[in-house]
Design a protein around this motif. Structure first.
Motif, PDB file in Angstrom:
ATOM      1  N   LYS A  51       0.812  -1.029   0.118  1.00  0.00           N
ATOM      2  CA  LYS A  51      -0.029  -0.025   0.084  1.00  0.00           C
ATOM      3  C   LYS A  51       0.641   1.342  -0.029  1.00  0.00           C
ATOM      4  N   GLY A  52       2.235   1.208   0.252  1.00  0.00           N
ATOM      5  CA  GLY A  52       3.030   2.089   0.304  1.00  0.00           C
ATOM      6  C   GLY A  52       3.853   2.188  -1.065  1.00  0.00           C
ATOM      7  N   THR A  53       5.117   2.548  -0.882  1.00  0.00           N
ATOM      8  CA  THR A  53       6.037   2.936  -1.969  1.00  0.00           C
ATOM      9  C   THR A  53       6.669   1.725  -2.163  1.00  0.00           C
ATOM     10  N   VAL A  54       7.574   1.635  -3.250  1.00  0.00           N
ATOM     11  CA  VAL A  54       8.546   0.628  -3.865  1.00  0.00           C
ATOM     12  C   VAL A  54       9.742   1.414  -4.252  1.00  0.00           C
ATOM     13  N   VAL A  55      11.073   1.195  -3.416  1.00  0.00           N
ATOM     14  CA  VAL A  55      12.030   1.979  -3.959  1.00  0.00           C
ATOM     15  C   VAL A  55      12.967   0.987  -4.249  1.00  0.00           C
ATOM     16  N   ARG A  56      13.718   0.949  -5.208  1.00  0.00           N
ATOM     17  CA  ARG A  56      14.600  -0.354  -5.694  1.00  0.00           C
ATOM     18  C   ARG A  56      16.235   0.525  -5.516  1.00  0.00           C
ATOM     19  N   TYR A  57      17.104  -0.253  -4.834  1.00  0.00           N
ATOM     20  CA  TYR A  57      18.548   0.178  -4.713  1.00  0.00           C
ATOM     21  C   TYR A  57      19.310  -0.854  -5.190  1.00  0.00           C
ATOM     22  N   GLU A  58      20.239  -0.371  -6.291  1.00  0.00           N
ATOM     23  CA  GLU A  58      20.851  -0.995  -7.222  1.00  0.00           C
ATOM     24  C   GLU A  58      22.307  -1.424  -6.649  1.00  0.00           C
ATOM     25  N   LEU A  59      22.748  -2.638  -6.624  1.00  0.00           N
ATOM     26  CA  LEU A  59      23.939  -3.117  -6.282  1.00  0.00           C
ATOM     27  C   LEU A  59      24.870  -3.919  -7.552  1.00  0.00           C
ATOM     28  N   PRO A  60      25.122  -3.278  -8.465  1.00  0.00           N
ATOM     29  CA  PRO A  60      25.757  -3.683  -9.728  1.00  0.00           C
ATOM     30  C   PRO A  60      26.899  -4.546  -9.490  1.00  0.00           C
ATOM     31  N   ARG A  61      27.797  -4.317  -8.572  1.00  0.00           N
ATOM     32  CA  ARG A  61      28.802  -4.964  -8.416  1.00  0.00           C
ATOM     33  C   ARG A  61      28.513  -6.403  -7.593  1.00  0.00           C
ATOM     34  N   LEU A  62      27.325  -6.488  -7.121  1.00  0.00           N
ATOM     35  CA  LEU A  62      26.935  -7.825  -6.306  1.00  0.00           C
ATOM     36  C   LEU A  62      25.852  -8.604  -7.631  1.00  0.00           C
ATOM     37  N   GLY A  63      25.474  -7.727  -8.742  1.00  0.00           N
ATOM     38  CA  GLY A  63      24.473  -8.301  -9.600  1.00  0.00           C
ATOM     39  C   GLY A  63      23.168  -8.344  -8.940  1.00  0.00           C
ATOM     40  N   ALA A  64      23.048  -7.447  -8.185  1.00  0.00           N
ATOM     41  CA  ALA A  64      21.762  -7.610  -7.251  1.00  0.00           C
ATOM     42  C   ALA A  64      20.997  -6.263  -7.144  1.00  0.00           C
ATOM     43  N   PHE A  65      19.768  -6.256  -6.543  1.00  0.00           N
ATOM     44  CA  PHE A  65      18.804  -5.042  -6.301  1.00  0.00           C
ATOM     45  C   PHE A  65      18.335  -5.665  -4.887  1.00  0.00           C
ATOM     46  N   ASN A  66      18.015  -4.369  -4.267  1.00  0.00           N
ATOM     47  CA  ASN A  66      17.221  -4.519  -2.819  1.00  0.00           C
ATOM     48  C   ASN A  66      15.911  -3.548  -3.230  1.00  0.00           C
ATOM     49  N   PHE A  67      14.907  -4.277  -3.058  1.00  0.00           N
ATOM     50  CA  PHE A  67      13.411  -3.435  -3.167  1.00  0.00           C
ATOM     51  C   PHE A  67      12.902  -3.367  -1.787  1.00  0.00           C
ATOM     52  N   VAL A  68      12.633  -2.282  -1.485  1.00  0.00           N
ATOM     53  CA  VAL A  68      12.087  -1.627  -0.284  1.00  0.00           C
ATOM     54  C   VAL A  68      10.683  -1.419  -0.385  1.00  0.00           C
ATOM     55  N   MET A  69       9.710  -2.128   0.469  1.00  0.00           N
ATOM     56  CA  MET A  69       8.286  -2.052   0.210  1.00  0.00           C
ATOM     57  C   MET A  69       7.703  -1.479   1.439  1.00  0.00           C
ATOM     58  N   THR A  70       7.273  -0.203   1.428  1.00  0.00           N
ATOM     59  CA  THR A  70       6.559   0.157   2.712  1.00  0.00           C
ATOM     60  C   THR A  70       4.934  -0.030   2.723  1.00  0.00           C
ATOM     61  N   LEU A  71       4.287   0.019   3.980  1.00  0.00           N
ATOM     62  CA  LEU A  71       3.016  -0.347   4.248  1.00  0.00           C
ATOM     63  C   LEU A  71       2.592  -1.794   3.517  1.00  0.00           C
ATOM     64  N   ALA A  72       3.585  -2.845   3.790  1.00  0.00           N
ATOM     65  CA  ALA A  72       3.437  -4.155   3.005  1.00  0.00           C
ATOM     66  C   ALA A  72       3.191  -5.254   3.696  1.00  0.00           C
ATOM     67  N   LEU A  73       3.125  -5.038   4.983  1.00  0.00           N
ATOM     68  CA  LEU A  73       2.759  -6.373   5.770  1.00  0.00           C
ATOM     69  C   LEU A  73       1.605  -6.234   6.838  1.00  0.00           C
ATOM     70  N   GLY A  74       0.561  -5.582   6.364  1.00  0.00           N
ATOM     71  CA  GLY A  74      -0.491  -5.408   7.070  1.00  0.00           C
ATOM     72  C   GLY A  74      -0.480  -4.770   8.398  1.00  0.00           C
ATOM     73  N   GLY A  75       0.569  -4.010   8.692  1.00  0.00           N
ATOM     74  CA  GLY A  75       0.717  -3.222  10.013  1.00  0.00           C
ATOM     75  C   GLY A  75       1.957  -3.905  10.535  1.00  0.00           C
ATOM     76  N   GLY A  76       2.505  -5.041  10.132  1.00  0.00           N
ATOM     77  CA  GLY A  76       3.797  -5.566  10.562  1.00  0.00           C
ATOM     78  C   GLY A  76       3.587  -6.982  11.609  1.00  0.00           C
ATOM     79  N   VAL A  77       4.374  -7.259  12.032  1.00  0.00           N
ATOM     80  CA  VAL A  77       4.343  -8.759  12.567  1.00  0.00           C
ATOM     81  C   VAL A  77       3.266  -8.737  13.965  1.00  0.00           C
ATOM     82  N   THR A  78       3.478  -7.922  14.679  1.00  0.00           N
ATOM     83  CA  THR A  78       2.730  -7.790  15.961  1.00  0.00           C
ATOM     84  C   THR A  78       1.134  -7.236  15.682  1.00  0.00           C
ATOM     85  N   ARG A  79       0.825  -6.703  14.511  1.00  0.00           N
ATOM     86  CA  ARG A  79      -0.427  -6.346  14.240  1.00  0.00           C
ATOM     87  C   ARG A  79      -1.402  -7.076  13.108  1.00  0.00           C
TER      88      ARG A  79
END
Length: 102
Positions: A51-79
């Motif tokens: 329900k929030g944003t998706v930000v991609r962090y690029e790690l070309p030397r590792l051949g990888a990406f990290n996607f950070v997704m907010t408002l994605a877990l229904g309030g979080g583990v405890t909720r």
């Protein structure tokens, strides 16, 4: 072709934020993944979950990406009442992303 044919992934979480790493099996595929696995496509792929944003962090030397997704877990583990409150299955779901043949 599914993303899983070119990459593997891992998932982490903090509160209501999920992050998914996507790591190319072969570094030669990194440029293709850069073009095809955009934040917009990931957001669309998880339209019912993120329900929030998706930000991609690029790690070309590792051949990888990290996607950070907010408002994605229904309030979080405890909720969240979700069966997978940590969102660990999201990495597998992302690997089902369809990529165009090229």
């Amino acid at each position: 072709m599914k993303l899983r044919q070119l990459a593997h992934s891992r998932t982490g979480d903090k509160g209501n934020t999920s992050n998914i790493s996507v790591i190319a099996h072969d570094p030669a595929d990194y440029e293709r993944l850069l073009r095809e696995v955009t934040p917009e496509r990931v957001k669309q792929h998880f339209a019912d979950v993120v329900k929030g944003t998706v930000v991609r962090y690029e790690l070309p030397r590792l051949g990888a990406f990290n996607f950070v997704m907010t408002l994605a877990l229904g309030g979080g583990v405890t909720r969240s009442l979700a069966l997978d409150a940590h969102g660990k299955s999201l990495s597998s779901a992302l690997l089902d992303l369809e990529l165009p043949d090229s």
